[in-house]
Structure formats: structure tokens, C-alpha cells
Design an enzyme around this catalytic site. Sequence first.
Site, PDB file in Angstrom:
ATOM      1  CE1 TYR A  51      -3.209  -2.851   0.173  1.00 57.71           C
ATOM      2  CE2 TYR A  51      -3.689  -2.272   2.453  1.00 57.71           C
ATOM      3  CZ  TYR A  51      -3.933  -3.057   1.340  1.00 57.71           C
ATOM      4  OH  TYR A  51      -4.899  -4.042   1.394  1.00 57.71           O
ATOM      5  NE  ARG A 111     -13.160  -2.410  -5.465  1.00 51.61           N
ATOM      6  CZ  ARG A 111     -12.050  -2.787  -4.829  1.00 51.61           C
ATOM      7  NH1 ARG A 111     -11.334  -1.868  -4.198  1.00 51.61           N
ATOM      8  NH2 ARG A 111     -11.653  -4.039  -4.821  1.00 51.61           N
TER       9      ARG A 111
END
Length: 333
Positions: free
Chosen positions: A56, A210
Site C-alpha cells: 500500500y 468502493r
Amino acid sequence: MQKRILGPGGPQVSAVGVGAMSFTDFYGPTTEEASHAVLAAALDHGIDHIDTANVYGMGLSEKVIGSFLAKQGKAKEGMFRIATKASIKRDAEGRRSFDNSAAHLEAELDASLKKLGVDCVDLFYVHRRDPSFTIEEVAETLAGLVKAGKTRGIGFSEIAPSSLRRAAMVHPVTAVQSEYSLSTRSPELGLVQTCEALGTSLVAFSPVGRGLLTDTPPTAESVAGSGFLKANPRFQEPNFSVNLKITDAFRALAAELGTSAAALSIAWLLHVSPAVIAIPGTRSVGHLEELAAGGSLELSDADVARIEATLPVGWAHGDRYNEAQWVGPERYS
């Protein structure tokens, strides 16, 4: 905030955690200060589970968490239950590959511990399966990291129920991470049931679709600014406009029930099974408050029926991944 058991005989953790991919610019620009504010607000709302990964932001997410913990001094001990992941590699051109070798996983975990500023994490996942190794071999590797005192539990991301059963014969599997929400319900075809049977936690990422399952869904402009979303079938036209229109009814239902769409999405997910833990990501303290509210929202059977009538199984237009994004996750349905 509800509490859930993290894996077989594991500790209690908040039913809602924080997915720390949002501490990078993956879904839009953010800052270390903003991410620290989210972590502080998480503690205020009884959230004690953080999920991150070495990939990430190429380590940025872990560094941000580490810098927040460093500010807490000795008080950081036991403040959060931290999970991280490894096995995804990127070359100079950004191409992905997967490495489940013992040497790679241990080296990456060591690097993660250093960035986080801790001696041991609560959970270490294999982020993607490497076909060069059987899952039994990888489970043995992870078991060795537990024995070495570098992680308290082991997990896998995006694996099939059959793979989970095989791994659990080698070592208890604390958690399996999978996309799961009202818009992605494939885990109900075996993964939820297998996790329940084994005592494994099902850690649900993207639990608000999302952003589709919130009161402020993505716009055409925000999708265009996200490398991931603009390549994702559900956010490409004509699917995107249809999905927004369908979820308008869900937003209206949430308002009628006196809550936010994000909170209702989380509450539905936690209602499905006591094995489920949700890890939404956010760059906003205000949005975190909505997500946290889902961890204490009780739903009646009538509420659940109305939710599932509004967003029935299979409502979403477009696959959850494109072909490139599907490289790595195990398909089982």
C-alpha cells in the site's frame, strides 16, 4: 461497537476496523495528518483493528501507522490489533508478480515490523497465492513466523474455501480476507460457511462497495482520477450510471431508517455472520463516524428483508474486477 473474536481462540477486536489502503493516494490524495486524524477518531469510536500491507503506497501506509504509534510512546502497546500483508512484488515498470517463498515473506514481514515500529503484528496475511508453492507449504512458512514471535496469527487474502480447508489442516488460520458487501456476495458460496466451521474470521474489504453504498458515491470526475476505479467494470459506462441509479433506492432506504447508507451497509454485513469483520477505508473523519455507526446498529429481520429487496443478489452491473485485476485472486464460484 460490537466485538468479534479474531480467529480460533483469538483476541476480541472491534467488528469494524480500518482498511489502511486509504492512507495512500490510491482512492485520492491524502496526507499523513489526515490519516493520523482518522486513526485518532477510530480509537474514539472503539475501533482497534487496522489492516495494512507492504504494497500500500509501497510502504507508505505502514510508515504512516508507525509514525502515529511513535507519537503515542509507551501508550501504543495494545492500542491496535495490527494486520499486514506481503507477497505482491512490483518491478521497475510496475508489473506485478507474487512470491510466497519463506525467504521473501519473512524479509517483508521484518521490513513491515520496522516501518510499523512494533516487534510483532497480530495477523500476517499472504496477500496473493504464488502457484510455485502449495498452500500447505505456505501455511508451514507462516506457522514458522508465529513460532519466531513475529506474528500472532496467520491469514490469506482472496483464497477459495477449498484452499482454506487445506491450510487449516497445517495450522489454524486466523483470517481470510475477501471483498464482501451488498454488491459482492460471492463469499456466500462457501467462504462464509467454511470460515464459520473453522472459527476463521472473514475480514471483508470494500464493505461499502468502493463507495457505491454510501451517501456520497463516486462521481464521474473522481472515478476518472482513480487509476483503479476507472479501469474497474462497475465504474465504467454504461454500468456506472446504472449502478448509481440502483443504489439511489438504497440511500433512500437508509434515510428512512434514520441512518447513513454506509452505516446500513456495514450493519447488514455484520448481521450476515458472527465470523465477519468489516475493514472499510476512508480519508475522512466524518465518513469514519458513519462507518463506525454501522458497528453498533441493530437490524431487525424486517430491516434485512427490505435491504435485500432493494439490493437483491446480483444487482450490480459489471464484474468486480477486470481481467488484469483478477490475476491473483482464486475464483471458486
